[in-house]
Design a protein around this motif. Structure first.
Motif, PDB file in Angstrom:
ATOM      1  N   LEU A 153      53.029 -53.058  -4.658  1.00 41.46           N
ATOM      2  CA  LEU A 153      53.363 -53.513  -3.304  1.00 41.46           C
ATOM      3  C   LEU A 153      54.771 -53.062  -2.939  1.00 41.46           C
ATOM      4  O   LEU A 153      55.635 -52.889  -3.798  1.00 41.46           O
ATOM      5  N   GLU A 154      54.966 -52.886  -1.636  1.00 42.78           N
ATOM      6  CA  GLU A 154      56.243 -52.363  -1.131  1.00 42.78           C
ATOM      7  C   GLU A 154      57.235 -53.496  -0.883  1.00 42.78           C
ATOM      8  O   GLU A 154      56.900 -54.506  -0.253  1.00 42.78           O
ATOM      9  N   THR A 155      58.444 -53.300  -1.343  1.00 45.39           N
ATOM     10  CA  THR A 155      59.514 -54.294  -1.168  1.00 45.39           C
ATOM     11  C   THR A 155      59.805 -54.496   0.321  1.00 45.39           C
ATOM     12  O   THR A 155      59.902 -53.529   1.081  1.00 45.39           O
ATOM     13  N   GLY A 156      59.936 -55.755   0.715  1.00 43.60           N
ATOM     14  CA  GLY A 156      60.336 -56.070   2.087  1.00 43.60           C
ATOM     15  C   GLY A 156      59.181 -56.279   3.045  1.00 43.60           C
ATOM     16  O   GLY A 156      59.382 -56.768   4.150  1.00 43.60           O
ATOM     17  N   ARG A 157      57.972 -55.928   2.627  1.00 41.29           N
ATOM     18  CA  ARG A 157      56.813 -56.152   3.497  1.00 41.29           C
ATOM     19  C   ARG A 157      56.023 -57.371   3.040  1.00 41.29           C
ATOM     20  O   ARG A 157      56.174 -57.855   1.925  1.00 41.29           O
ATOM     21  N   ASP A 158      55.147 -57.840   3.907  1.00 41.66           N
ATOM     22  CA  ASP A 158      54.389 -59.051   3.597  1.00 41.66           C
ATOM     23  C   ASP A 158      53.336 -58.790   2.512  1.00 41.66           C
ATOM     24  O   ASP A 158      52.636 -57.770   2.546  1.00 41.66           O
ATOM     25  N   TRP A 159      53.228 -59.733   1.594  1.00 41.18           N
ATOM     26  CA  TRP A 159      52.301 -59.605   0.444  1.00 41.18           C
ATOM     27  C   TRP A 159      50.861 -59.460   0.933  1.00 41.18           C
ATOM     28  O   TRP A 159      50.158 -58.524   0.585  1.00 41.18           O
ATOM     29  N   ARG A 160      50.406 -60.398   1.746  1.00 40.91           N
ATOM     30  CA  ARG A 160      48.994 -60.415   2.147  1.00 40.91           C
ATOM     31  C   ARG A 160      48.677 -59.291   3.123  1.00 40.91           C
ATOM     32  O   ARG A 160      47.620 -58.649   3.035  1.00 40.91           O
ATOM     33  N   ALA A 161      49.584 -59.030   4.048  1.00 37.45           N
ATOM     34  CA  ALA A 161      49.341 -57.982   5.051  1.00 37.45           C
ATOM     35  C   ALA A 161      49.180 -56.616   4.392  1.00 37.45           C
ATOM     36  O   ALA A 161      48.374 -55.789   4.848  1.00 37.45           O
ATOM     37  N   GLN A 162      49.922 -56.377   3.319  1.00 39.60           N
ATOM     38  CA  GLN A 162      49.785 -55.084   2.632  1.00 39.60           C
ATOM     39  C   GLN A 162      48.404 -54.934   2.009  1.00 39.60           C
ATOM     40  O   GLN A 162      47.834 -53.838   1.998  1.00 39.60           O
ATOM     41  N   ILE A 163      47.863 -56.014   1.496  1.00 39.97           N
ATOM     42  CA  ILE A 163      46.520 -55.959   0.901  1.00 39.97           C
ATOM     43  C   ILE A 163      45.487 -55.698   2.002  1.00 39.97           C
ATOM     44  O   ILE A 163      44.567 -54.902   1.834  1.00 39.97           O
ATOM     45  N   GLU A 164      45.667 -56.355   3.139  1.00 36.58           N
ATOM     46  CA  GLU A 164      44.731 -56.155   4.249  1.00 36.58           C
ATOM     47  C   GLU A 164      44.837 -54.734   4.812  1.00 36.58           C
ATOM     48  O   GLU A 164      43.821 -54.109   5.127  1.00 36.58           O
ATOM     49  N   ASP A 165      46.036 -54.211   4.919  1.00 37.35           N
ATOM     50  CA  ASP A 165      46.214 -52.829   5.401  1.00 37.35           C
ATOM     51  C   ASP A 165      45.564 -51.839   4.433  1.00 37.35           C
ATOM     52  O   ASP A 165      44.919 -50.873   4.854  1.00 37.35           O
ATOM     53  N   PHE A 166      45.746 -52.097   3.143  1.00 38.67           N
ATOM     54  CA  PHE A 166      45.149 -51.248   2.115  1.00 38.67           C
ATOM     55  C   PHE A 166      43.617 -51.282   2.215  1.00 38.67           C
ATOM     56  O   PHE A 166      42.948 -50.241   2.183  1.00 38.67           O
ATOM     57  N   ALA A 167      43.051 -52.476   2.356  1.00 40.48           N
ATOM     58  CA  ALA A 167      41.594 -52.608   2.461  1.00 40.48           C
ATOM     59  C   ALA A 167      41.083 -51.878   3.694  1.00 40.48           C
ATOM     60  O   ALA A 167      40.047 -51.202   3.649  1.00 40.48           O
ATOM     61  N   ASP A 168      41.819 -51.990   4.777  1.00 40.07           N
ATOM     62  CA  ASP A 168      41.436 -51.311   6.016  1.00 40.07           C
ATOM     63  C   ASP A 168      41.463 -49.790   5.806  1.00 40.07           C
ATOM     64  O   ASP A 168      40.514 -49.088   6.166  1.00 40.07           O
ATOM     65  N   GLU A 169      42.520 -49.296   5.201  1.00 38.78           N
ATOM     66  CA  GLU A 169      42.656 -47.848   4.952  1.00 38.78           C
ATOM     67  C   GLU A 169      41.538 -47.309   4.057  1.00 38.78           C
ATOM     68  O   GLU A 169      41.041 -46.202   4.268  1.00 38.78           O
ATOM     69  N   GLN A 170      41.172 -48.119   3.053  1.00 39.97           N
ATOM     70  CA  GLN A 170      40.178 -47.665   2.077  1.00 39.97           C
ATOM     71  C   GLN A 170      38.747 -48.047   2.458  1.00 39.97           C
ATOM     72  O   GLN A 170      37.809 -47.755   1.717  1.00 39.97           O
ATOM     73  N   GLY A 171      38.585 -48.728   3.582  1.00 38.69           N
ATOM     74  CA  GLY A 171      37.239 -49.127   4.002  1.00 38.69           C
ATOM     75  C   GLY A 171      36.602 -50.141   3.074  1.00 38.69           C
ATOM     76  O   GLY A 171      35.401 -50.116   2.840  1.00 38.69           O
ATOM     77  N   ILE A 172      37.423 -51.048   2.532  1.00 37.19           N
ATOM     78  CA  ILE A 172      36.925 -52.073   1.600  1.00 37.19           C
ATOM     79  C   ILE A 172      36.541 -53.328   2.386  1.00 37.19           C
ATOM     80  O   ILE A 172      37.386 -53.940   3.044  1.00 37.19           O
ATOM     81  N   ASP A 173      35.251 -53.692   2.286  1.00 37.17           N
ATOM     82  CA  ASP A 173      34.750 -54.888   2.977  1.00 37.17           C
ATOM     83  C   ASP A 173      34.528 -56.048   2.025  1.00 37.17           C
ATOM     84  O   ASP A 173      34.207 -57.156   2.462  1.00 37.17           O
ATOM     85  N   ALA A 174      34.659 -55.788   0.713  1.00 35.94           N
ATOM     86  CA  ALA A 174      34.474 -56.838  -0.284  1.00 35.94           C
ATOM     87  C   ALA A 174      35.222 -56.445  -1.546  1.00 35.94           C
ATOM     88  O   ALA A 174      35.062 -55.329  -2.041  1.00 35.94           O
ATOM     89  N   ALA A 175      36.034 -57.366  -2.043  1.00 35.57           N
ATOM     90  CA  ALA A 175      36.811 -57.076  -3.261  1.00 35.57           C
ATOM     91  C   ALA A 175      37.366 -58.367  -3.827  1.00 35.57           C
ATOM     92  O   ALA A 175      37.433 -59.383  -3.128  1.00 35.57           O
ATOM     93  N   PHE A 176      37.742 -58.298  -5.091  1.00 35.01           N
ATOM     94  CA  PHE A 176      38.540 -59.352  -5.704  1.00 35.01           C
ATOM     95  C   PHE A 176      39.807 -58.701  -6.230  1.00 35.01           C
ATOM     96  O   PHE A 176      39.801 -57.518  -6.592  1.00 35.01           O
ATOM     97  N   PHE A 177      40.882 -59.455  -6.257  1.00 36.34           N
ATOM     98  CA  PHE A 177      42.117 -58.891  -6.782  1.00 36.34           C
ATOM     99  C   PHE A 177      42.886 -59.933  -7.586  1.00 36.34           C
ATOM    100  O   PHE A 177      42.693 -61.143  -7.434  1.00 36.34           O
ATOM    101  N   GLN A 178      43.744 -59.414  -8.436  1.00 36.58           N
ATOM    102  CA  GLN A 178      44.677 -60.253  -9.182  1.00 36.58           C
ATOM    103  C   GLN A 178      46.023 -59.535  -9.162  1.00 36.58           C
ATOM    104  O   GLN A 178      46.069 -58.305  -9.050  1.00 36.58           O
ATOM    105  N   GLY A 179      47.086 -60.316  -9.251  1.00 38.00           N
ATOM    106  CA  GLY A 179      48.387 -59.684  -9.173  1.00 38.00           C
ATOM    107  C   GLY A 179      49.492 -60.566  -9.705  1.00 38.00           C
ATOM    108  O   GLY A 179      49.287 -61.726 -10.074  1.00 38.00           O
ATOM    109  N   LEU A 180      50.679 -59.974  -9.736  1.00 38.68           N
ATOM    110  CA  LEU A 180      51.873 -60.683 -10.180  1.00 38.68           C
ATOM    111  C   LEU A 180      53.091 -59.980  -9.592  1.00 38.68           C
ATOM    112  O   LEU A 180      52.975 -58.851  -9.109  1.00 38.68           O
TER     113      LEU A 180
END
Ligand code: ZN
Length: 140
Positions: A16-43
């Motif tokens: 994830l990119e420093t300074g940007r929102d945690w959840r919004a980056q995941i949603e932007d990534f899913a949108d870019e990759q055309g992901i309609d269903a996924a699970f994730f884990q992170g730290l």
């Protein structure tokens, strides 16, 4: 319990990119990759975390913000479609310098650093309003 069989189609590791929102980056990534269903884990680490708690009696979310640096000791979530857009339902356990923890539904947080593993499925998961809980739950 409702369920549907899914198959993993793709897996990703993400920084994830420093300074940007945690959840919004995941949603932007899913949108870019055309992901309609996924699970994730992170730290990682964040600051200015906004945690939601769903009051089951009032059927409303209460928000609380922690304007301090916090470790993301564990984050788990999933991606599905809400109103036609990828929504990253995100829960996290966040920790303070003394090791104490707070946790909940992570609405937003500014990333200091973050690492994710995302497992995408061959399915389209859509959230629909559930009359019983008044939450937007998966329509399986
Ligand atoms: Zn939640």
């Amino acid at each position: 319990m409702d369920y549907r069989e899914v198959e993993t189609t793709r897996e990703y590791v993400c920084r994830l990119e420093t300074g940007r929102d945690w959840r919004a980056q995941i949603e932007d990534f899913a949108d870019e990759q055309g992901i309609d269903a996924a699970f994730f884990q992170g730290l990682g680490a964040v600051e200015d975390a906004e945690i939601y708690f769903y009051d089951q009696n009032r059927r409303e979310y209460d928000a609380v913000t922690f304007p301090e640096p916090l470790e993301v000791a564990a984050c788990v979530g999933n991606v599905s479609l809400l109103d036609g857009e990828p929504f990253a339902h995100t829960h996290a356990v966040l920790s303070r310098p003394d090791g104490s923890a707070l946790a909940g539904h992570l609405n937003s947080a500014t990333v200091f650093a973050g690492e994710l593993h995302v497992r995408a499925f061959d399915a389209e998961l859509v959230r629909e309003h559930d009359e019983t809980t008044e939450l937007d739950l998966w329509g399986l």
